[in-house]
Scaffold this motif. Structure first.
Motif: not given
Length: 767
Positions: A36-42, A73-77, A126-131, A136-143
Motif C-alpha cells: 500500500f502506498n498512500s501517495n501512489g500517484s505522486t 523529522k518524525d519520518t521513520y522506517l 515507511y511513514g510519518e507519525e499521524g493517521d 508506504i507498507y510492505d516494501i520488499a527488501l529483495a528482488e
C-alpha cells in the motif's frame, strides 16, 4: 619520514579494506515491490540500498510546480521483525523538516537515509507519525521472485469495448467486480503462457495469460479469450446513447463497491465515508463504509434519483461518484487514478474528464469582483458559462461522450453559474471585507438570465448543482425580505384546522370563543390564560406548519411578481425541504392530519410519498434509539453559573473530556457529531468522555428525540447559564468544541473545524 610514510600506507590500506567491507555488505534493490502506498500517484520508491550502517531509500516525486512538500523529522522506517522505529538521519536532494517548493518541472528525486534495519527483515514500512501522513507498507527488501512480469501488475481493459476486465496487484486480483487472491502460478515450459489459479473463498478460477507485447496481453478465462490493453485509450469505445427521461424519481438503492489498491490492515483507516445530498430534505447525509481486511468494500446507497455523491477517505483519492437507483458501480482507489467498472463505469469516466474543463475559479473571481457592479459580474459569469457550454458541445460532436454525461454536465454548468450569479452580494462583500464596502442593489433586470425551462424541469435533479441552486433561490437577494414580520391570525389558523378535517376537541371549542372579531387577537384574562397555553401546546406542530406555509406563500408571491414563474418542481422542492428538513435532521415527525396539511401545497406525488415514508422511518427510529443506550441526559448542576463547568468536569475526573457546544437546529453541529460517530466506537475503551452542552434554544421535544442518537453525556442549560459559558470560551457561533485534559485543565478553548483523524490525534495526545 619513513615512519610517517608507513603510517599513511597502513591507514590507506585500512581505509580501502573498510570500503571493500562496506561495498560487499551493501545490497541494492531496484524498483522494489511495494504494497500500500498512500501517495501512489505522486510518490515512487525507485531504489533501496542497505548496508551495515544505513538504509537508504531513493524517491521520485511528481507534484505541481510551486507547491511545497516537507520531509518531517518524525519520518521513520519499521521492519517486519520487531516493533522498533528507525527515525530519519539525513536527506540528500531535499531539506529535512523544511518546506521544499517544487520546481517548474514538477519532478524531484531525492534520498532519505535511515539507520540500518534488522538484518533478518524481508520488508519495511515507511511513514510519518499521524493517521493522515504519508504511508508506504510492505516494501520488499529483495528482488521480486514472482513468475509474473512486473508489467502485468496494473489494470487491463478489453480492447473491444474499453471496459475494465481485470487488475493484477501484489496480493489480490480484481475480476468481475470481485476480489480474488492468488492460489497458484504456473509458467509453462517452452511457452509464453502463464496459468494463474485464483480464489475468492467461494469459487476458484483459472486464468491464462499470453502474448505480453506493446502493453497488450491475451487473457483466457472460462474458455473465452480476449485481448486486453493497459491503455484504455487504445481500446474501442462503445458510446452509451441512452438519456435520462421522466419519471426520474425512483425509491431504490445503488450498489457501490470497490477495492483499495494493496490495502494493508496496518492502516489506521478502517472506513470510508459517503456524503449524499438529499435534495428533498435539503440536508447532507453521511454513510460509513467498512473496509475489509483485503481492501474490499461494498454498501447499498439509498437514493431516489440519479445523483452525484462524494467519497471521502484518508487514502489518497477523494472523488465525486455518480450513482443511479438500481445500478452498480465498482471503483479501484489508491491507484494513480480512480478506475471504474460496472454499469456506471463509462458515465463516471466521462464526468471525471469533464470536471477538468471547469473555468470557474473562486480565487480569481475574488480578485476581479472588487470593483464590479452587479451586471458586470453577471456578464462576466455568463461569458464563462457560454464558453463551458461551447466546449461541452464540441466534445459531444466528437462522438466520444455518453449522452447521460452530456445531460448532467450541461445542467451542472447552467445551475452552477445561476447559483454563482445569485451570490454577487456575498462574493462582493467578501472580496471587500477589508474596506467593508457594501454591494449595490441588484438592478430590476438582474435575474433575467434564468432559464425557466431548466430550473423548473424535474430532470434538473440529476445535476449536483441543482440542490445548491434551490437553496440560493430560496433566499434571492433583492426579493427575499431580510426581515419577515408576521402577525398571528387566529381566525385563519382556526378555520384552516376545520378545512383540513382535524377533529375539534372541547379545548378547541373553548379556544375558539377567545378569538376576537378581527381574528388577530385573543380576548383573555388570567382565568382564560391556561386555555390559550394548552391550545398552543396541543397544536404546536400545526401552528409551525401554518406559519411556515404563510411565510413561504408570501415569498412565492414575490417570486411570481418578479419572474412569473409557474409552480413546478422548483417550488415543490422548496416546500418539501421546509417540511422534510426538520423531520430528518431534528427527528421531529408530524402526526397524520398535520402531515396531510403540510403536504397540501406540493403537487409532485413522489415527493409527497417520500416525505410520508421519511416521517414513518423517523417515528420508528425514535423508538429504536431509546433502546440503544450509550447516552446520558444529566440534570443541570444546581450551582452558580460560573461553577457549572467545574461541576461537570469533576464528574469525569481523570478523563480527557471533549466538550461540544451545539443545538438541535444547527446543521453543521449535527454534521460534525455524525462525522465523529465512528471515533467514539474506536475509543469506547479509552479514558475519553464526550460531553454535549446546549441551551433552551433547542426545543425540549426535539432535544429529547435527538439525544438518543448521540452517545455521550448531555446537558441542557438555561439561557443565562449558556451565556456565561459562551462568554468564558468566547463562543460567537456553534459548533464550538473545548478540550479538557485528565487534570481538568482547559488545554484548548476552541478547537476549530477538525476532522475525525485530527480529533483522535488530539485526544490520544492527552491520554
Amino acid at each position: 619520514m619513513k615512519n610517517s610514510s608507513l603510517l599513511k600506507k597502513t591507514a590507506l590500506a585500512f581505509f580501502l579494506s573498510l570500503i571493500t567491507i562496506t561495498v560487499s555488505a551493501q545490497k541494492t534493490i531496484n524498483s522494489p515491490s511495494v504494497g500500500f502506498n498512500s501517495n501512489g500517484s505522486t510518490l515512487k520508491i525507485t531504489k533501496i540500498v542497505t548496508s551495515d550502517t544505513a538504509t537508504v531509500l531513493w524517491f521520485t516525486i511528481t507534484y505541481p510546480a510551486g507547491q511545497w512538500i516537507r520531509i518531517p523529522k518524525d519520518t521513520y522506517l519499521q521492519d517486519n521483525v520487531g516493533s522498533a522505529k528507525y527515525y530519519i538521519k539525513k536527506t540528500i536532494g531535499i531539506p529535512l523538516a523544511l518546506q521544499y517548493f517544487m520546481p517548474k518541472e514538477g519532478v524531484v528525486s531525492y534520498q532519505l537515509i535511515f539507520p540500518k534495519v534488522n538484518a533478518k527483515a524481508t520488508s519495511i514500512d515507511y511513514g510519518e507519525e499521524g493517521d493522515n501522513a504519508w504511508k508506504i507498507y510492505d516494501i520488499a527488501l529483495a528482488e521480486s521472485k514472482s513468475l509474473l512480469p512486473n508489467a502485468i501488475y496494473t489494470s487491463w481493459y478489453n480492447k473491444n469495448n474499453s471496459n475494465l476486465e481485470v487488475a493484477f496487484f501484489n496480493k489480490e486480483i480484481v475480476y468481475n467486480n470481485k476480489i480474488w487472491s492468488y492460489k497458484n502460478i504456473v509458467k509453462k515450459t517452452n511457452s509464453a503462457n502463464t496459468t494463474i489459479s485464483i480464489t475468492n473463498g467461494k469459487e476458484t478460477k483459472q486464468l491464462s495469460i499470453s502474448g505480453l507485447k506493446n502493453n497488450t496481453i491475451n487473457l483466457t478465462i472460462d474458455n473465452k479469450t480476449v485481448q486486453l490493453s493497459k491503455n484504455q485509450t487504445d481500446c474501442k469505445r462503445i458510446i452509451q446513447k441512452e438519456t435520462y427521461k421522466l419519471p426520474i424519481f425512483k425509491n431504490d438503492s445503488a450498489i457501490f463497491s470497490g477495492y483499495i489498491k494493496n490495502y494493508s490492515p496496518k492502516l489506521a483507516t478502517k472506513t470510508l465515508m459517503l456524503y449524499i445530498d438529499n435534495i428533498i430534505s435539503g440536508e447532507q447525509e453521511n454513510q460509513i463504509i467498512e473496509i475489509q481486511k483485503n481492501g474490499y468494500f461494498s454498501t447499498k446507497v439509498g437514493i431516489y434519483h440519479p445523483e452525484r455523491v462524494f467519497l471521502r477517505s484518508d487514502i489518497g483519492n477523494e472523488n465525486d461518484i455518480y450513482l443511479e437507483p438500481g445500478k452498480d458501480l465498482f471503483v479501484i482507489i489508491g491507484d494513480e487514478k480512480t478506475r471504474y467498472a460496472g454499469e456506471l463505469a463509462q458515465l463516471n469516466e466521462d464526468l471525471s474528464l469533464l470536471n477538468k474543463t471547469d473555468l470557474f475559479n473562486y480565487e480569481d473571481l475574488q480578485k476581479r469582483i472588487v470593483d464590479m457592479k452587479p451586471n458586470d459580474y453577471k456578464t462576466y459569469l455568463l461569458d464563462l458559462q457560454n464558453t463551458e457550454l461551447y466546449k461541452l458541445d464540441s466534445v459531444r460532436q466528437l462522438g466520444t461522450l455518453s449522452e447521460k454525461a452530456y445531460q448532467i454536465k450541461r445542467l451542472d454548468i447552467i445551475c452552477g453559474y445561476a447559483s454563482h450569479i445569485i451570490e454577487y452580494n456575498w462574493n462582493y462583500e467578501s472580496a471587500n471585507k477589508d474596506t467593508k464596502k457594501k454591494a449595490e442593489k441588484y438592478p430590476d433586470d438582474y435575474y433575467n438570465f434564468f432559464d425557466q425551462k431548466i430550473i423548473n424541469d424535474e430532470l434538473s435533479v440529476i445535476s449536483g448543482a441543482y440542490n445548491t441552486f434551490i437553496n440560493r433561490f430560496k433566499f434571492l437577494p433583492g426579493i427575499n425580505p431580510e426581515r419577515y414580520s408576521y402577525t398571528y391570525n387566529y381566525a385563519a389558523m382556526f378555520n384552516t384546522l376545520k378545512d383540513n378535517n382535524i377533529t375539534l376537541t372541547e379545548l378547541d371549542k373553548s379556544f375558539e370563543k377567545l378569538i376576537s372579531s378581527d381574528g388577530l387577537s385573543l380576548k383573555i384574562d388570567s382565568t382564560e390564560k391556561p386555555i390559550q397555553d394548552a391550545w398552543l401546546k396541543e397544536h404546536d406542530d400545526f401552528i409551525k406548519i401554518f406559519n411556515t406555509k404563510n411565510a413561504s406563500n408570501y415569498y412565492l408571491k414575490l417570486i411570481d411578481s418578479a419572474f412569473n414563474i409557474n409552480k413546478g418542481i422548483l417550488v415543490d422542492m422548496m416546500n418539501a425541504q421546509d417540511i422534510s428538513g426538520p423531520i430528518v435532521t431534528q427527528l421531529s415527525p408530524i402526526n397524520g392530519n398535520n402531515l396531510l396539511y403540510a403536504l397540501s401545497d406540493i403537487n409532485n406525488q413522489f415527493l409527497k410519498d417520500y416525505i410520508k415514508l421519511q416521517n414513518n422511518e423517523t417515528q420508528k427510529q425514535l423508538i429504536a434509539n431509546k433502546k440503544n443506550g450509550g447516552y446520558f441526559i444529566n440534570q443541570t448542576p444546581k450551582v452558580e453559573a460560573d461553577k457549572i463547568l467545574d461541576n461537570i468536569i469533576s464528574k469525569h475526573a481523570g478523563k480527557v473530556i471533549l466538550v461540544d457546544f451545539w443545538a438541535t437546529w444547527c446543521g453543521p453541529c449535527l454534521n460534525g457529531i455524525a462525522e465523529i460517530r465512528p471515533l467514539k466506537e474506536e475509543m469506547k475503551d479509552s479514558n475519553v468522555v464526550f460531553v454535549y452542552i446546549t441551551d433552551e434554544s433547542s426545543p425540549l421535544a426535539t432535544y429529547q428525540n435527538l439525544v438518543p442518537t448521540i452517545k455521550g453525556q448531555h446537558y441542557r442549560l438555561k439561557n443565562d447559564e449558556w451565556r456565561y459559558l459562551a462568554d468564558k470560551f468566547k463562543i460567537t457561533g456553534i459548533p464550538h468544541q473545548v478540550l479538557i485534559n485528565k487534570e481538568g485543565k482547559v488545554v484548548n478553548p476552541a478547537l476549530g473545524f477538525l476532522d475525525k483523524g485530527q480529533i483522535k490525534k488530539l485526544l490520544e495526545k492527552h491520554l
